[in-house]
Design a protein around this motif. Structure first.
Motif, PDB file in Angstrom:
ATOM      1  N   ARG A 271       0.830  -1.219   0.000  1.00  0.00           N
ATOM      2  CA  ARG A 271       0.000   0.000   0.000  1.00  0.00           C
ATOM      3  C   ARG A 271       0.856   1.257   0.000  1.00  0.00           C
ATOM      4  O   ARG A 271       0.561   2.239  -0.686  1.00  0.00           O
ATOM      5  CB  ARG A 271      -0.913   0.023   1.226  1.00  0.00           C
ATOM      6  CG  ARG A 271      -2.091  -0.904   1.168  1.00  0.00           C
ATOM      7  CD  ARG A 271      -2.843  -0.871   2.476  1.00  0.00           C
ATOM      8  NE  ARG A 271      -2.101  -1.551   3.536  1.00  0.00           N
ATOM      9  CZ  ARG A 271      -2.446  -1.522   4.818  1.00  0.00           C
ATOM     10  NH1 ARG A 271      -3.492  -0.826   5.200  1.00  0.00           N
ATOM     11  NH2 ARG A 271      -1.735  -2.180   5.715  1.00  0.00           N
ATOM     12  N   TRP A 272       1.934   1.216   0.791  1.00  0.00           N
ATOM     13  CA  TRP A 272       2.773   2.403   0.974  1.00  0.00           C
ATOM     14  C   TRP A 272       3.860   2.519  -0.080  1.00  0.00           C
ATOM     15  O   TRP A 272       4.504   3.550  -0.188  1.00  0.00           O
ATOM     16  CB  TRP A 272       3.385   2.381   2.371  1.00  0.00           C
ATOM     17  CG  TRP A 272       2.340   2.341   3.438  1.00  0.00           C
ATOM     18  CD1 TRP A 272       1.549   3.376   3.861  1.00  0.00           C
ATOM     19  CD2 TRP A 272       1.950   1.213   4.214  1.00  0.00           C
ATOM     20  NE1 TRP A 272       0.699   2.967   4.858  1.00  0.00           N
ATOM     21  CE2 TRP A 272       0.922   1.630   5.095  1.00  0.00           C
ATOM     22  CE3 TRP A 272       2.365  -0.114   4.273  1.00  0.00           C
ATOM     23  CZ2 TRP A 272       0.310   0.779   6.003  1.00  0.00           C
ATOM     24  CZ3 TRP A 272       1.760  -0.969   5.180  1.00  0.00           C
ATOM     25  CH2 TRP A 272       0.746  -0.522   6.022  1.00  0.00           C
ATOM     26  N   ARG A 275       1.903   4.448  -3.068  1.00  0.00           N
ATOM     27  CA  ARG A 275       1.762   5.887  -2.822  1.00  0.00           C
ATOM     28  C   ARG A 275       2.630   6.250  -1.623  1.00  0.00           C
ATOM     29  O   ARG A 275       2.971   5.383  -0.831  1.00  0.00           O
ATOM     30  CB  ARG A 275       0.297   6.257  -2.544  1.00  0.00           C
ATOM     31  CG  ARG A 275      -0.636   6.093  -3.723  1.00  0.00           C
ATOM     32  CD  ARG A 275      -1.989   6.709  -3.419  1.00  0.00           C
ATOM     33  NE  ARG A 275      -2.657   6.016  -2.318  1.00  0.00           N
ATOM     34  CZ  ARG A 275      -3.673   6.542  -1.618  1.00  0.00           C
ATOM     35  NH1 ARG A 275      -4.100   7.763  -1.877  1.00  0.00           N
ATOM     36  NH2 ARG A 275      -4.235   5.853  -0.648  1.00  0.00           N
ATOM     37  N   VAL A 280      -1.071   7.798   2.163  1.00  0.00           N
ATOM     38  CA  VAL A 280      -1.939   6.677   2.536  1.00  0.00           C
ATOM     39  C   VAL A 280      -2.508   6.899   3.935  1.00  0.00           C
ATOM     40  O   VAL A 280      -3.714   6.741   4.171  1.00  0.00           O
ATOM     41  CB  VAL A 280      -1.152   5.351   2.484  1.00  0.00           C
ATOM     42  CG1 VAL A 280      -2.016   4.200   2.996  1.00  0.00           C
ATOM     43  CG2 VAL A 280      -0.687   5.059   1.068  1.00  0.00           C
ATOM     44  N   ASN A 281      -1.639   7.291   4.869  1.00  0.00           N
ATOM     45  CA  ASN A 281      -2.096   7.485   6.244  1.00  0.00           C
ATOM     46  C   ASN A 281      -3.007   8.698   6.376  1.00  0.00           C
ATOM     47  O   ASN A 281      -3.925   8.701   7.196  1.00  0.00           O
ATOM     48  CB  ASN A 281      -0.886   7.618   7.172  1.00  0.00           C
ATOM     49  CG  ASN A 281      -0.129   6.306   7.312  1.00  0.00           C
ATOM     50  OD1 ASN A 281      -0.391   5.359   6.565  1.00  0.00           O
ATOM     51  ND2 ASN A 281       0.791   6.235   8.245  1.00  0.00           N
ATOM     52  N   THR A 283      -5.101   9.739   4.047  1.00  0.00           N
ATOM     53  CA  THR A 283      -6.405   9.272   3.559  1.00  0.00           C
ATOM     54  C   THR A 283      -7.141   8.496   4.641  1.00  0.00           C
ATOM     55  O   THR A 283      -8.349   8.688   4.857  1.00  0.00           O
ATOM     56  CB  THR A 283      -6.218   8.385   2.312  1.00  0.00           C
ATOM     57  OG1 THR A 283      -5.572   9.138   1.281  1.00  0.00           O
ATOM     58  CG2 THR A 283      -7.561   7.877   1.805  1.00  0.00           C
ATOM     59  N   ASN A 284      -6.415   7.622   5.339  1.00  0.00           N
ATOM     60  CA  ASN A 284      -7.035   6.844   6.414  1.00  0.00           C
ATOM     61  C   ASN A 284      -7.547   7.743   7.534  1.00  0.00           C
ATOM     62  O   ASN A 284      -8.621   7.503   8.097  1.00  0.00           O
ATOM     63  CB  ASN A 284      -6.035   5.829   6.972  1.00  0.00           C
ATOM     64  CG  ASN A 284      -5.692   4.740   5.977  1.00  0.00           C
ATOM     65  OD1 ASN A 284      -6.437   4.498   5.024  1.00  0.00           O
ATOM     66  ND2 ASN A 284      -4.574   4.078   6.172  1.00  0.00           N
TER      67      ASN A 284
END
Length: 310
Positions: A271-272, A275, A280-281, A283-284
Motif C-alpha cells: 500500500r505504501w 503511494r 496513505v495514512n 487518507t485513512n
C-alpha cells in the motif's frame, strides 16, 4: 539532478509523515477520552479466564485477490506455530476470481497443517464472519492475507486471552519487501519507522489496533460483540468496529481489554509503496474523522474508498 530531486522528495515525505502521525495521535487521544463506556450483553468475566494450553486456535484469513501474498502467509503460519496440531486455518475467498484458491488448495495438500476453505461475498466483514462460523476453536485470530505472524504466535495468543478480552501483535512493515539502496533507502525507510512507532503508541496507550496487527479474541467474545450480525454486515472497518466495542468495554470496566503483544506481525508494504506513506495514512485519517464525527457507515466508507458499491 534527478538524484537530488529524489533526496528532496524523501525529506518532504519524512516531514509530512511526522505531521500526519502527530495529527493521528492527537485525533485518537481526543477520541479516546470522549469515548463512553458500555458492557455489551453477553460479555462476562468468564471471557478472561485462563484458556487451556491445548485450546484450538482458529486462524481466519479473508482473501480477495491475494494470489501474490497468500502462499507466504500460509507457509509462515505453518512454520511459526509452536503447536501446529492445535491450530486450524480457514481461508475465506471473497470472490476475487484470481489464482488465490488454486494456490490455497495446493498448499492444503502440501503442508502438514489443517487448512479449510470457504467463500463469501460482500466485503471483509462477511468474510470474517463466514470463517468464524466454521471455526472449531475457542480462540479466533483474524489474519490479513499479506501479514506474517511471529514465531510461537499461538502460545502468545492463548496465554494473552487468559487475562484479556482480546490481543494483537505489534505493527511492523515487512522491510524485506523494500528494495531501495544506499542513503536513499535509509531516507525512504524513515517514514516507516515513524509509522511503526506511532502505531505502537496508538495501539498500546489508546487501545486502537487495526486489522493488520492480527487481532485475536475468544469466539464467544466475538459473537457477543456482534461478530455474526453487526460486524458481518460491514464491507470494511469490521476490525475498527470490533475494537471500538472492546474500547467501550474497557472504559466501562476501568481496565484495558486489548493487550498488545511485543512480537511484531509484519505487514506487506504494498500500500505504501504504491503511494507515499504519509498520503496513505492521511487518507485513512480523513476517513476515520468522517466515521467518528460525521457518522459515515462502513458501506459509505467503502464507496468513498473504492469508488464503487459492494
Amino acid at each position: 539532478m534527478a538524484l537530488l530531486m529524489d533526496y528532496a522528495k524523501a525529506l518532504f515525505d519524512i516531514a509530512m509523515i511526522i505531521a500526519v502521525q502527530a495529527l493521528m495521535l492527537a485525533q485518537v487521544s481526543f477520541g479516546y477520552y470522549r469515548l463512553k463506556g458500555e458492557v455489551p450483553e453477553g460479555v462476562t468475566v468468564r471471557d478472561r479466564e485462563p484458556l487451556p494450553k491445548e485450546s484450538t486456535l482458529s486462524i481466519v484469513i479473508p482473501a480477495y485477490r491475494e494470489a501474490d501474498t497468500i502462499e507466504a502467509t500460509l507457509r509462515r503460519v505453518a512454520q511459526a506455530a509452536s503447536w501446529p496440531s492445535r491450530c486450524e486455518v480457514i481461508v475465506v475467498d471473497a470472490g476475487g476470481g484470481d489464482d488465490t484458491l488454486p494456490i490455497v488448495r495446493r498448499l492444503k495438500k502440501e503442508l502438514d497443517f489443517d487448512i479449510q476453505i470457504t467463500t463469501s461475498t460482500g466485503g471483509r466483514g462477511p468474510a470474517v464472519a463466514a470463517g468464524a462460523a466454521k471455526a472449531k476453536g475457542q480462540a479466533l485470530l483474524v489474519l490479513h492475507a499479506d501479514t506474517l505472524l511471529p514465531y510461537a504466535f499461538d502460545d502468545r495468543i492463548i496465554e494473552a486471552l487468559g487475562a484479556n478480552y482480546a490481543c494483537c501483535f505489534r505493527f511492523a512493515v515487512d522491510r524485506t519487501q523494500i528494495h531501495w539502496k544506499g542513503l536513499l533507502r535509509w531516507l525512504r525507510l524513515v517514514p516507516f519507522e515513524v509509522m511503526d512507532r506511532t502505531v505502537f503508541i496508538r495501539s498500546g496507550f489508546f487501545q486502537l489496533p487495526f486489522g493488520d496487527q492480527a487481532i485475536a479474541c475468544r469466539k464467544t467474545t466475538y459473537a457477543a460483540l456482534g461478530g455474526f450480525d453487526e460486524l458481518a454486515r460491514a464491507p470494511m472497518l469490521e476490525d475498527y468496529l470490533l475494537v471500538q466495542k472492546l474500547r467501550r468495554l474497557g472504559k466501562a470496566l476501568g481496565a484495558r481489554c486489548i493487550t498488545q503483544l511485543g512480537a511484531p506481525a509484519r505487514c506487506h508494504p504494498r500500500r505504501w509503496l504504491a503511494r507515499p506513506v504519509w498520503r496513505v495514512n492521511w487518507t485513512n485519517q480523513v476517513i476515520m474523522v468522517q466515521v467518528n464525527y460525521r457518522g459515515l457507515t462502513p458501506q459509505q466508507v467503502f464507496e468513498l474508498y473504492y469508488g464503487r458499491r459492494v
